[in-house]
Enzyme design. Structure first.
Site, PDB file in Angstrom:
ATOM      1  N   SER A 316       0.813  -1.214   0.000  1.00 36.14           N
ATOM      2  CA  SER A 316       0.000   0.000   0.000  1.00 36.14           C
ATOM      3  C   SER A 316       0.850   1.270   0.000  1.00 36.14           C
ATOM      4  CB  SER A 316      -0.956  -0.046   1.201  1.00 36.14           C
ATOM      5  OG  SER A 316      -1.954   0.939   1.099  1.00 36.14           O
ATOM      6  N   ASP A 327       9.915   5.709 -10.337  1.00 39.77           N
ATOM      7  CA  ASP A 327       9.512   6.351 -11.591  1.00 39.77           C
ATOM      8  C   ASP A 327      10.174   7.704 -11.796  1.00 39.77           C
ATOM      9  OD1 ASP A 327       7.949   4.196 -12.117  1.00 39.77           O
ATOM     10  OD2 ASP A 327       6.039   5.276 -12.163  1.00 39.77           O
ATOM     11  N   LYS A 341      -0.732  -4.265  -3.028  1.00 41.60           N
ATOM     12  CA  LYS A 341      -2.014  -3.668  -2.639  1.00 41.60           C
ATOM     13  C   LYS A 341      -2.086  -2.261  -3.222  1.00 41.60           C
ATOM     14  CE  LYS A 341      -5.000  -2.344   1.197  1.00 41.60           C
ATOM     15  NZ  LYS A 341      -5.129  -0.936   0.731  1.00 41.60           N
TER      16      LYS A 341
END
Length: 464
Positions: A316, A327, A341
């Protein structure tokens, strides 16, 4: 009997229809048309309700039946949607502040049994030897089969200092294990830091709580002071971090990213579920507090070489941070594939101090990758040789959960990418009664050592 049954049916149809109408009004307030009521399904519901009220072997209250129906509706959606009664709602609110009562495990349901998603570090369950992937079949003398998740969680709560015996099924164990856990008021220290050696800092985040961003800023400032200047490298450890508050994840990411850099975005059916969260105080400061805890953080932390450690217990919010730093080319992600998740749960109060926890959106990394049921794949896969086979056998991931939300970009169930590691060994072979956990920042933490070696190698290449 037939007359009484019909009366029950009419009452229930009116009750449920009224609830659905009110929900439809709120759900489609900005639309031109309302959703039609499912009349046939409501009739079936009322018939079942009436039969239970008239024919069940013992009397059942209306409240109990309606509550069970609500529980069933939500648990049938996905592993993370749930009904929160007054106690569960209160504990959820308190838990985000870093102090709550219980055993210290994140759990879900599978085939009517309680399945351990992850024990929280430094809690009674963790030190007693409860493992990710364990199936709890008995709580003291009570069988779990037949209990709702909320009922099971209530039984695991209790007075601090009291003991509960968990009977557990564990893969590759010939018979059930019995683990005694002493309940406690759990105070989770969400941020730990250490100057591992001159020039190189180590920070572990165990859970994303209300004050995690502030605690991180304090830890980073202390590391720079201990080092008498900017660091040459930093290891951010998110292993076995089950997640927590999204705002805290944005704050942690913002400590290392340029202002207004995209951290995460979400997509759902309602406008409120569509968010683009950037490294900006508006996106990580909560409530009435508008004091930006990152404003005095040295700029050197925006550029210091970083390695982020993840494993199958990183879920999560921790995956949000890892995905953002990966990224944005801000850090090297090392370890093993994370939990996966990638869904957002919204707490919707219902009145009477109850609420529902409803999955309302999916997370996406800045480049548009969905985390759901995939997780974050490390740039460099590094397993701990001492524990890899043990963790491969027991590690539970989102894709293994019953009724998990699908990934529209395609799921990855590859066994080779789900291997994980944790720096711990069993103290007693087979009985699971005790676990020796490697000390924070220990010299025998294989993955940490590999992260430090990588940072040193990068500095050599940079001529430092």
């Amino acid at each position: 009997m037939s007359r009484r049954f019909k009366e029950y049916g009419l009452v229930v149809i009116g009750l449920v229809a009224g609830i659905l109408v009110s929900l439809n009004f709120s759900a489609v307030a900005d639309k031109d048309t309302e959703l039609p009521l499912p009349v046939e399904e409501l009739r079936a519901f009322s018939e079942v309700f009436g039969r239970i009220k008239s024919d069940y072997v013992e009397p059942v209250s209306d409240k109990a039946l309606i509550t069970s129906a609500i529980n069933g509706m939500l648990s049938g959606l996905d592993p993370h949607s749930a009904y929160l009664d007054a106690d569960a709602f209160k504990e959820l609110q308190v838990g985000t502040q870093g102090e709550f009562g219980g055993l210290g495990i994140e759990v879900g349901m599978e085939d009517g049994l309680v399945k351990v998603i992850s024990p929280i570090e430094d809690t009674p369950a963790y030190t007693a030897g409860v493992k990710s992937g364990d199936l709890i079949i008995k709580l003291d003398d009570t069988l779990v089969k037949g209990l709702t998740l909320n009922d099971a969680v209530k039984r695991m709560r209790g007075k601090p200092g009291s003991v509960i015996v968990l009977t557990i099924l564990r893969k590759n164990e010939p018979k059930p294990l019995q683990i005694s856990v002493t309940r406690a008021v759990i105070k989770v220290q969400s941020v730990k830091s250490k100057l591992e050696e001159p020039g190189y800092g180590f920070v572990r985040i165990t859970q994303f709580q209300e004050h995690t961003g502030e605690n991180l800023a304090t830890a980073l400032n202390n590391l720079q002071k201990q080092n008498n200047g900017p660091l040459q490298g930093l290891v951010l450890d998110l292993r076995n971090d089950p997640g927590g508050l999204l705002t805290s994840a944005v704050g942690v990411s913002a400590a290392f990213l340029p202002k207004d850099a995209l951290v995460v975005y979400t997509e759902g059916r309602t406008e409120d579920a569509k968010m683009h969260l950037t490294a900006n105080p508006d996106n990580y400061l909560r409530g009435s507090s508008r004091n930006d805890y990152l404003k005095d953080l040295p700029d050197s932390f925006k550029k210091v070489p970083m390695v982020v450690l993840v494993n199958g217990g990183s879920a999560s919010a921790s995956e949000t941070v890892a995905g953002a730093l990966q990224d944005q080319k801000r850090a090297v992600i090392m370890g093993t594939q994370s939990f996966g998740k990638g869904s957002v749960q919204t707490i919707l109060p219902l009145g009477n101090n109850t609420a529902i926890k409803l999955t309302t959106a999916r997370y996406f990394t800045p480049s548009g990758r969905s985390i759901q049921a995939k997780g974050i794949v490390p740039d460099i896969v590094v397993e701990d040789p001492a524990t890899a086979s043990f963790d491969n056998a027991f590690r539970l991931r989102e894709v293994d959960l019953d009724k998990h939300l699908s990934n529209s970009q395609g799921e990855d169930k590859s066994e080779s990418t789900t291997k994980t590691s944790k720096s711990e060994t069993k103290a007693k072979d087979g009985d699971g009664s005790k676990v020796e956990v490697a000390e924070f920042g220990a010299k025998n933490d294989y993955q940490l050592n590999q992260a430090l070696n990588l940072l040193k190698g990068l500095n050599i290449l940079r001529g430092k």
